[in-house]
Design a protein around this motif. Structure first.
Motif, short mmCIF file in Angstrom:
data_model
loop_
_atom_site.label_atom_id
_atom_site.label_comp_id
_atom_site.label_asym_id
_atom_site.label_seq_id
_atom_site.Cartn_x
_atom_site.Cartn_y
_atom_site.Cartn_z
N ARG A 151 0.84 -1.20 0.00
CA ARG A 151 0.00 0.00 0.00
C ARG A 151 0.87 1.25 0.00
O ARG A 151 1.97 1.26 0.57
CB ARG A 151 -0.94 0.03 1.21
N SER A 152 0.35 2.29 -0.62
CA SER A 152 1.02 3.59 -0.65
C SER A 152 0.00 4.67 -0.30
O SER A 152 -1.21 4.45 -0.34
CB SER A 152 1.62 3.86 -2.04
N TYR A 153 0.54 5.82 0.03
CA TYR A 153 -0.30 6.98 0.35
C TYR A 153 -0.75 7.62 -0.97
O TYR A 153 0.08 8.07 -1.76
CB TYR A 153 0.51 7.97 1.19
N VAL A 154 -2.05 7.62 -1.21
CA VAL A 154 -2.59 8.09 -2.48
C VAL A 154 -3.71 9.10 -2.20
O VAL A 154 -4.54 8.88 -1.32
CB VAL A 154 -3.16 6.92 -3.32
N ASP A 155 -3.68 10.20 -2.96
CA ASP A 155 -4.77 11.18 -2.91
C ASP A 155 -5.60 11.01 -4.18
O ASP A 155 -5.10 11.18 -5.30
CB ASP A 155 -4.20 12.60 -2.81
N LEU A 156 -6.88 10.67 -4.02
CA LEU A 156 -7.75 10.47 -5.17
C LEU A 156 -7.88 11.73 -6.01
O LEU A 156 -8.12 11.65 -7.22
CB LEU A 156 -9.13 10.00 -4.70
N ALA A 157 -7.72 12.88 -5.38
CA ALA A 157 -7.81 14.13 -6.14
C ALA A 157 -6.70 14.22 -7.18
O ALA A 157 -6.93 14.73 -8.30
CB ALA A 157 -7.75 15.33 -5.19
N ASP A 158 -5.50 13.74 -6.85
CA ASP A 158 -4.40 13.76 -7.83
C ASP A 158 -4.70 12.83 -9.00
O ASP A 158 -4.38 13.16 -10.16
CB ASP A 158 -3.09 13.33 -7.14
N ILE A 159 -5.31 11.69 -8.72
CA ILE A 159 -5.66 10.77 -9.81
C ILE A 159 -6.72 11.40 -10.71
O ILE A 159 -6.64 11.31 -11.95
CB ILE A 159 -6.17 9.43 -9.23
N VAL A 160 -7.69 12.06 -10.12
CA VAL A 160 -8.76 12.69 -10.90
C VAL A 160 -8.19 13.76 -11.83
O VAL A 160 -8.63 13.92 -12.98
CB VAL A 160 -9.83 13.26 -9.97
N ASP A 161 -7.18 14.48 -11.37
CA ASP A 161 -6.63 15.58 -12.16
C ASP A 161 -6.07 15.12 -13.50
O ASP A 161 -6.15 15.85 -14.50
CB ASP A 161 -5.53 16.30 -11.36
N HIS A 162 -5.48 13.93 -13.56
CA HIS A 162 -4.88 13.51 -14.83
C HIS A 162 -5.62 12.35 -15.50
O HIS A 162 -5.21 11.89 -16.56
CB HIS A 162 -3.40 13.12 -14.61
N VAL A 163 -6.71 11.87 -14.89
CA VAL A 163 -7.47 10.78 -15.50
C VAL A 163 -8.81 11.27 -16.04
O VAL A 163 -9.27 10.77 -17.08
CB VAL A 163 -7.68 9.64 -14.47
N GLY B 120 -11.38 17.31 -4.24
CA GLY B 120 -11.10 17.67 -2.86
C GLY B 120 -10.20 16.62 -2.25
O GLY B 120 -10.12 15.49 -2.73
N GLU B 121 -9.51 16.97 -1.20
CA GLU B 121 -8.56 16.05 -0.60
C GLU B 121 -9.27 14.77 -0.16
O GLU B 121 -10.24 14.79 0.60
CB GLU B 121 -7.87 16.69 0.60
N ALA B 122 -8.79 13.62 -0.66
CA ALA B 122 -9.35 12.31 -0.32
C ALA B 122 -8.20 11.33 -0.27
O ALA B 122 -7.94 10.59 -1.22
CB ALA B 122 -10.41 11.89 -1.34
N THR B 123 -7.48 11.32 0.82
CA THR B 123 -6.27 10.50 0.95
C THR B 123 -6.64 9.10 1.42
O THR B 123 -7.40 8.92 2.38
CB THR B 123 -5.31 11.13 1.95
N VAL B 124 -6.09 8.10 0.75
CA VAL B 124 -6.32 6.71 1.10
C VAL B 124 -5.00 5.96 1.07
O VAL B 124 -4.00 6.45 0.52
CB VAL B 124 -7.33 6.04 0.14
N SER B 125 -4.99 4.77 1.65
CA SER B 125 -3.82 3.90 1.62
C SER B 125 -4.16 2.70 0.74
O SER B 125 -5.06 1.93 1.08
CB SER B 125 -3.45 3.43 3.03
N GLY B 126 -3.43 2.57 -0.38
CA GLY B 126 -3.78 1.47 -1.28
C GLY B 126 -2.80 1.34 -2.42
O GLY B 126 -1.72 1.95 -2.43
N ASN B 127 -3.20 0.57 -3.40
CA ASN B 127 -2.39 0.32 -4.59
C ASN B 127 -2.65 1.43 -5.61
O ASN B 127 -3.79 1.54 -6.10
CB ASN B 127 -2.74 -1.05 -5.18
N PRO B 128 -1.67 2.24 -5.96
CA PRO B 128 -1.93 3.36 -6.88
C PRO B 128 -2.44 2.91 -8.25
O PRO B 128 -3.30 3.57 -8.83
CB PRO B 128 -0.56 4.06 -6.98
N VAL B 129 -1.92 1.79 -8.77
CA VAL B 129 -2.35 1.33 -10.10
C VAL B 129 -3.81 0.92 -10.08
O VAL B 129 -4.59 1.29 -10.97
CB VAL B 129 -1.45 0.16 -10.56
N LEU B 130 -4.21 0.18 -9.06
CA LEU B 130 -5.61 -0.25 -8.98
C LEU B 130 -6.54 0.92 -8.75
O LEU B 130 -7.63 1.00 -9.34
CB LEU B 130 -5.77 -1.29 -7.87
N LEU B 131 -6.13 1.86 -7.91
CA LEU B 131 -6.99 3.01 -7.64
C LEU B 131 -7.12 3.89 -8.88
O LEU B 131 -8.19 4.45 -9.15
CB LEU B 131 -6.41 3.82 -6.47
#
Length: 371
Positions: free
Chosen positions: A227-239, A252-263
């Motif tokens: 697992r890694s520290y991932v912010d869903l907002a960063d994924i939304v920005d480029h996806v 908005g800030e939505a930090t989770v702990s998980g697999n960045p590729v799967l998220l």
């Protein structure tokens, strides 16, 4: 208030003990009341009481009163003794019932841990392994362990089959694509051959997406180890982008702990699903992320589109399920929302969908927030 099995057994045993004690005490009192006057009268004939020996009536009254007093004393003292012994028997019954039911509590605890696992097959490796006498409860625990072993083997075999079959199918598809591309690059190829080759390439690409989806689905249904520290907002920005419909992002800030590729694939699938099932003109997709006060990160993707009956919504998360005529004409493999749900559950979250009255869907994914 719910009465437990232990409480019911204690009440049954205690009630039967008290009932048996009352019957025994009553029978003893009846027998004593019948026999005691005769015994006392016989004693009087052999040894008359002083002062009453000449008066037979007074002697009889005296012995009757003595018998009645003896029976009353027997009932009162016996009742007190029965009350004390019954209280001790009920307490002992409570302890014995708890000890007898302890193996059942162990079975229940194991079943609850398995049921509370994020995925249906996540806790199937556990076993009760009950020790003790070879009785009905141990037989139940051993049967439960056998059932868990078979289910675990079945789920594991299913995952390995999907992964192996998908890998094996990649090679012929890659070879077919190469041969088709070589054939299409030849300038002497007739127009009909080019059209056929283009169609076959599209079919080949669709099968490739299907295989990729199956591989990802098989991977998503396994526990997330790294697992890694991932912010869903960063994924939304480029996806969250599209060339055909308007994509509105509210990160908005939505930090989770998980697999960045799967998220990232989770967000991408939701956006692509919203784009694919949209209106031909003036369509839009809105993507929101944020955090709730109860410790959950939220990703919400809504889109315009055709009206979806509410009874159809739960089935949209099933593999290969498409709504309406899209089953035949859609370009996807029908695994998008299935992968979304599998990835969410692999991270300890959940995904749900709601039909919009105006048309389209609102898909909400909740994941445990990383602090």
């Amino acid at each position: 208030m719910r009465l437990t099995v232990r409480g019911r057994l204690t009440l049954v045993y205690g009630g039967l003990f008290v009932l048996a004690g009352l019957v025994l005490l009553g029978a003893t009192a009846v027998l004593v009341s019948q026999r005691l006057p005769n015994v006392l009268a016989k004693s009087e004939r052999t040894a008359p009481l002083p002062g009453v020996a000449g008066d037979l009536t007074e002697t009889r009254q005296y012995f009757e009163a003595s018998a009645s007093g003896a029976v009353s004393t027997l009932l009162s003292q016996g009742g007190i003794a029965l009350l004390v012994v019954s209280a001790a028997a009920i307490a002992l019954g409570w302890l014995i019932a708890g000890r007898m039911l302890h193996p059942l509590q162990q079975i229940t605890a194991t079943a609850r841990r398995i049921a509370d696992a994020p995925d249906a097959d996540r806790g199937l490796h556990e076993r009760i392994a009950l020790t003790g006498p070879d009785d009905e409860i141990k037989e139940l625990a051993d049967t439960f362990d056998i059932m868990l072993a078979r289910l675990d083997h079945s789920f594991d075999g299913q995952r390995r089959f999907i992964a192996s079959a998908s890998h094996e199918l990649r090679t012929p598809l890659t070879l077919n694509r190469t041969l088709l591309e070589v054939a299409l690059t030849q300038e002497a190829a007739p127009e009909q051959v080019r059209q056929l080759g283009t169609t076959l390439l599209a079919i080949n690409d669709r099968h490739g997406r299907l295989i990729d989806g199956l591989l990802l689905l098989a991977q998503s249904e396994r526990p997330v180890a790294e697992r890694s520290y991932v912010d869903l907002a960063d994924i939304v920005d480029h996806v969250a982008v599209s060339d055909t419909v308007k994509v509105i992002t509210e990160p908005g800030e939505a930090t989770v702990s998980g697999n960045p590729v799967l998220l990232e694939r989770l967000v991408q699938n939701l956006v692509e699903n919203g784009v694919r099932h949209n209106l031909p003109a003036n369509g839009w997709v809105r993507v929101r992320t944020g955090s709730r006060a109860d410790g959950w990160a939220v990703l919400e993707v809504s889109n315009s589109g055709p009206v979806v009956p509410r009874y159809e919504v739960p089935g949209l998360f099933e593999p290969f399920h498409r709504y309406g005529t899209e089953r035949l004409h859609a370009s996807g493999a029908g695994l998008g929302l299935s992968i979304v749900r599998a990835v969410a559950r692999a991270h300890g979250g959940e995904a749900r969908a709601d039909a919009r009255d105006e048309g389209g869907l609102i898909v909400t994914v909740t994941l445990p927030r990383a602090l």
